[in-house]
Design a protein around this motif. Structure first.
Motif, mmCIF file in Angstrom:
data_model
loop_
_atom_site.group_PDB
_atom_site.id
_atom_site.type_symbol
_atom_site.label_atom_id
_atom_site.label_comp_id
_atom_site.label_asym_id
_atom_site.label_seq_id
_atom_site.Cartn_x
_atom_site.Cartn_y
_atom_site.Cartn_z
ATOM 1 N N ARG A 38 0.844 -1.200 0.000
ATOM 2 C CA ARG A 38 0.000 0.000 0.000
ATOM 3 C C ARG A 38 0.870 1.236 0.000
ATOM 4 N N GLN A 39 0.295 2.308 -0.526
ATOM 5 C CA GLN A 39 1.001 3.581 -0.568
ATOM 6 C C GLN A 39 0.103 4.662 0.013
ATOM 7 N N PRO A 40 0.369 5.047 1.261
ATOM 8 C CA PRO A 40 -0.404 6.128 1.876
ATOM 9 C C PRO A 40 -0.087 7.450 1.193
ATOM 10 N N PRO A 41 -0.942 8.431 1.322
ATOM 11 C CA PRO A 41 -0.697 9.726 0.677
ATOM 12 C C PRO A 41 0.634 10.327 1.111
ATOM 13 N N GLY A 42 1.461 10.675 0.145
ATOM 14 C CA GLY A 42 2.729 11.326 0.431
ATOM 15 C C GLY A 42 3.811 10.429 1.000
ATOM 16 N N GLU A 89 -5.332 5.426 9.477
ATOM 17 C CA GLU A 89 -3.968 5.261 8.974
ATOM 18 C C GLU A 89 -3.840 4.130 7.964
ATOM 19 N N ASP A 90 -4.896 3.380 7.748
ATOM 20 C CA ASP A 90 -4.903 2.367 6.688
ATOM 21 C C ASP A 90 -5.248 2.979 5.330
ATOM 22 N N THR A 91 -5.597 4.251 5.315
ATOM 23 C CA THR A 91 -5.919 4.925 4.064
ATOM 24 C C THR A 91 -4.715 4.904 3.131
#
Length: 126
Positions: A38-42, A89-91
């Motif tokens: 996964r790739q969280p924002p930023g 935080e899983d976003t």
């Protein structure tokens, strides 16, 4: 050429569940060791979970252990990521990946995956 396609993302509230699916075409998914990243924002893309070609070996990131479950349905040639107890935080954009054909072992390392899906967005609101 192998194609990897994810589905199942969406917008949910904290504490909810989602199930992501991943299908690898070109050859049956059962012939690939598969992983979820996964790739969280930023942020950088990070490891989430992986399953060996036979399903006998599974790995999880510490951040999802106990909440996420990876599995595979050989008959449907599909790998799943069941995500329970979702947190903000899983976003992230969730990517499914496949290792090169006939490699049995799962891996937690991005560079060991040869084929990647386009990603599916998971957004968890607080």
């Amino acid at each position: 050429q192998v194609q990897v396609v994810e589905s199942g993302g969406g917008l949910v509230q904290a504490g909810d569940s989602l199930r992501l699916s991943c299908a690898a075409s070109g050859r049956t998914a059962s012939r690939y060791a598969m992983g979820w990243f996964r790739q969280p924002p930023g942020k950088e893309r990070e490891f989430v979970s992986a399953i060996s070609r036979t399903g006998g070996r599974i790995y999880y990131a510490d951040s999802v252990k106990g909440r996420f479950t990876i599995s595979r349905d050989i008959a449907k040639n599909t790998v799943y990521l069941q995500m329970n107890g979702l947190k903000p935080e899983d976003t992230a954009i969730y990517y499914c990946a496949a290792r090169s054909p006939d490699i049995i072992a799962a891996s937690t390392l991005r560079y060991e995956y040869a084929y990647w899906g386009q990603g599916t967005q998971v957004t968890v609101s607080s």
